[in-house]
Design an enzyme around this catalytic site. Sequence first.
Site, PDB file in Angstrom:
ATOM      1  N   ARG A  99       0.842  -1.188   0.000  1.00  0.00           N
ATOM      2  CA  ARG A  99       0.000   0.000   0.000  1.00  0.00           C
ATOM      3  C   ARG A  99       0.882   1.246   0.000  1.00  0.00           C
ATOM      4  O   ARG A  99       1.824   1.353   0.794  1.00  0.00           O
ATOM      5  CB  ARG A  99      -0.923   0.024   1.226  1.00  0.00           C
ATOM      6  CG  ARG A  99      -1.901  -1.146   1.296  1.00  0.00           C
ATOM      7  CD  ARG A  99      -2.963  -1.050   0.213  1.00  0.00           C
ATOM      8  NE  ARG A  99      -3.945  -2.117   0.323  1.00  0.00           N
ATOM      9  CZ  ARG A  99      -3.872  -3.277  -0.333  1.00  0.00           C
ATOM     10  NH1 ARG A  99      -2.827  -3.510  -1.133  1.00  0.00           N
ATOM     11  NH2 ARG A  99      -4.809  -4.197  -0.185  1.00  0.00           N
TER      12      ARG A  99
ATOM     13  N   ARG B  26      -8.057  27.306  -2.084  1.00  0.00           N
ATOM     14  CA  ARG B  26      -7.396  25.997  -2.040  1.00  0.00           C
ATOM     15  C   ARG B  26      -7.156  25.537  -3.474  1.00  0.00           C
ATOM     16  O   ARG B  26      -8.081  25.182  -4.189  1.00  0.00           O
ATOM     17  CB  ARG B  26      -8.263  24.996  -1.272  1.00  0.00           C
ATOM     18  CG  ARG B  26      -8.402  25.320   0.202  1.00  0.00           C
ATOM     19  CD  ARG B  26      -7.069  25.308   0.906  1.00  0.00           C
ATOM     20  NE  ARG B  26      -7.187  25.513   2.353  1.00  0.00           N
ATOM     21  CZ  ARG B  26      -6.147  25.577   3.181  1.00  0.00           C
ATOM     22  NH1 ARG B  26      -4.905  25.482   2.699  1.00  0.00           N
ATOM     23  NH2 ARG B  26      -6.346  25.758   4.473  1.00  0.00           N
TER      24      ARG B  26
ATOM     25  N   ALA C 265      -6.768  26.314  11.005  1.00  0.00           N
ATOM     26  CA  ALA C 265      -6.185  24.972  11.067  1.00  0.00           C
ATOM     27  C   ALA C 265      -4.750  25.030  10.583  1.00  0.00           C
ATOM     28  O   ALA C 265      -4.337  25.958   9.884  1.00  0.00           O
ATOM     29  CB  ALA C 265      -6.996  23.993  10.225  1.00  0.00           C
TER      30      ALA C 265
ATOM     31  N   LEU D  85      -0.771  22.435  10.262  1.00  0.00           N
ATOM     32  CA  LEU D  85       0.003  21.222  10.492  1.00  0.00           C
ATOM     33  C   LEU D  85       0.634  21.200  11.877  1.00  0.00           C
ATOM     34  O   LEU D  85       0.979  22.246  12.434  1.00  0.00           O
ATOM     35  CB  LEU D  85       1.114  21.108   9.447  1.00  0.00           C
ATOM     36  CG  LEU D  85       0.704  20.992   7.984  1.00  0.00           C
ATOM     37  CD1 LEU D  85       1.936  21.110   7.096  1.00  0.00           C
ATOM     38  CD2 LEU D  85      -0.019  19.686   7.730  1.00  0.00           C
TER      39      LEU D  85
ATOM     40  N   GLU E 262      -2.215  28.370  15.640  1.00  0.00           N
ATOM     41  CA  GLU E 262      -2.982  28.525  14.399  1.00  0.00           C
ATOM     42  C   GLU E 262      -4.124  29.529  14.568  1.00  0.00           C
ATOM     43  O   GLU E 262      -4.412  30.311  13.668  1.00  0.00           O
ATOM     44  CB  GLU E 262      -3.530  27.181  13.945  1.00  0.00           C
ATOM     45  CG  GLU E 262      -2.465  26.179  13.537  1.00  0.00           C
ATOM     46  CD  GLU E 262      -1.645  26.640  12.345  1.00  0.00           C
ATOM     47  OE1 GLU E 262      -2.141  27.478  11.564  1.00  0.00           O
ATOM     48  OE2 GLU E 262      -0.502  26.166  12.186  1.00  0.00           O
TER      49      GLU E 262
ATOM     50  N   GLU F 170      -4.116  32.766  12.129  1.00  0.00           N
ATOM     51  CA  GLU F 170      -5.116  32.870  11.070  1.00  0.00           C
ATOM     52  C   GLU F 170      -6.327  33.712  11.438  1.00  0.00           C
ATOM     53  O   GLU F 170      -7.043  34.178  10.549  1.00  0.00           O
ATOM     54  CB  GLU F 170      -5.572  31.463  10.662  1.00  0.00           C
ATOM     55  CG  GLU F 170      -4.460  30.641  10.020  1.00  0.00           C
ATOM     56  CD  GLU F 170      -4.976  29.389   9.343  1.00  0.00           C
ATOM     57  OE1 GLU F 170      -6.187  29.087   9.444  1.00  0.00           O
ATOM     58  OE2 GLU F 170      -4.168  28.695   8.705  1.00  0.00           O
TER      59      GLU F 170
ATOM     60  N   PRO G 243      -8.248   7.929   5.556  1.00  0.00           N
ATOM     61  CA  PRO G 243      -7.467   6.803   6.073  1.00  0.00           C
ATOM     62  C   PRO G 243      -7.092   5.750   5.041  1.00  0.00           C
ATOM     63  O   PRO G 243      -6.225   4.917   5.311  1.00  0.00           O
ATOM     64  CB  PRO G 243      -8.366   6.211   7.159  1.00  0.00           C
ATOM     65  CG  PRO G 243      -9.746   6.655   6.800  1.00  0.00           C
ATOM     66  CD  PRO G 243      -9.581   8.002   6.178  1.00  0.00           C
ATOM     67  N   GLY G 244      -7.706   5.773   3.867  1.00  0.00           N
ATOM     68  CA  GLY G 244      -7.312   4.845   2.820  1.00  0.00           C
ATOM     69  C   GLY G 244      -6.080   5.283   2.059  1.00  0.00           C
ATOM     70  O   GLY G 244      -5.480   4.480   1.335  1.00  0.00           O
TER      71      GLY G 244
ATOM     72  N   GLU H 273      -2.813  11.046   7.956  1.00  0.00           N
ATOM     73  CA  GLU H 273      -3.160  12.308   8.603  1.00  0.00           C
ATOM     74  C   GLU H 273      -4.275  12.144   9.638  1.00  0.00           C
ATOM     75  O   GLU H 273      -5.371  11.678   9.335  1.00  0.00           O
ATOM     76  CB  GLU H 273      -3.604  13.345   7.578  1.00  0.00           C
ATOM     77  CG  GLU H 273      -3.941  14.694   8.203  1.00  0.00           C
ATOM     78  CD  GLU H 273      -4.387  15.712   7.176  1.00  0.00           C
ATOM     79  OE1 GLU H 273      -4.490  16.900   7.542  1.00  0.00           O
ATOM     80  OE2 GLU H 273      -4.632  15.333   6.020  1.00  0.00           O
TER      81      GLU H 273
ATOM     82  N   GLU I  73      -2.852  32.866   2.548  1.00  0.00           N
ATOM     83  CA  GLU I  73      -3.364  33.382   3.820  1.00  0.00           C
ATOM     84  C   GLU I  73      -3.586  34.887   3.791  1.00  0.00           C
ATOM     85  O   GLU I  73      -4.385  35.414   4.570  1.00  0.00           O
ATOM     86  CB  GLU I  73      -2.423  33.010   4.970  1.00  0.00           C
ATOM     87  CG  GLU I  73      -2.427  31.522   5.306  1.00  0.00           C
ATOM     88  CD  GLU I  73      -1.591  31.213   6.526  1.00  0.00           C
ATOM     89  OE1 GLU I  73      -0.885  32.135   7.017  1.00  0.00           O
ATOM     90  OE2 GLU I  73      -1.639  30.072   7.005  1.00  0.00           O
TER      91      GLU I  73
END
Length: 220
Positions: free
Chosen positions: A53, A80, A92, A94, A109, A113, A131-132, A136, A161
């Site tokens: 995978r 985006r 939000a 990382l 954050e 922001e 999740p596939g 994250e 931003e």
Amino acid sequence: MPGTPETTPAAKQVSDAPSPRRLLSTEKVYEGRIWDVVSDSFQLSEAGEALTRDYIDHPGAVAVLPMNEAGEVLLIRQYRHPVGMDLWEIPAGLLDVEGEDFVVGAARELAEEADLAAATWNVLADFFNSPGSSSEAIRIYLARDLTDVPHHERHERTDEEAEIEYHWMALDDAVAGVLAGRLHNPSAVVGILAAAAARADGYAGLRPGDAPWPAHPSQR
């Protein structure tokens, strides 16, 4: 008769759980600026054949739903590029600072922001974004008792931003936006619906901000 309280079995707690499998090999096939792509070979069982995978190896992220004293929530609009859209989101970012506490990262954050600080933090929800295909893990916080960050301490926003716009709206209106398909950002969708559910008991049932997060990559 079936389904009556006398014959209905006790409710089973449904909970995700770690499931270690035998890892045969792992290889980094792409190294990016923010995340990498790795290829793992593993077995589902000792007698099983090898499976491979490829997935994004991600440091995880935090998101914050700010709520003021009137019960309104703050959404921010940001471009985006992968989807080519301006999305209404919540603050939000990382978790890319080594060893940084999760709440500290969320507070950073929120300040960067939204120019806001919060005195009260609760966990709204934890989820895997995809999740596939990615490791994250995202934690969404409810931030209340808000104050403005002083002007001389505010973060200088650049690139996408720099175009951020703000909009305070009633929680019910935000829920309506989700259900009508007007809002698409996953953290905003999950956070808004979780806050609406948590409002039933005045948010008393929410976990504290420092609740354990065993699903985060650093804890697994």
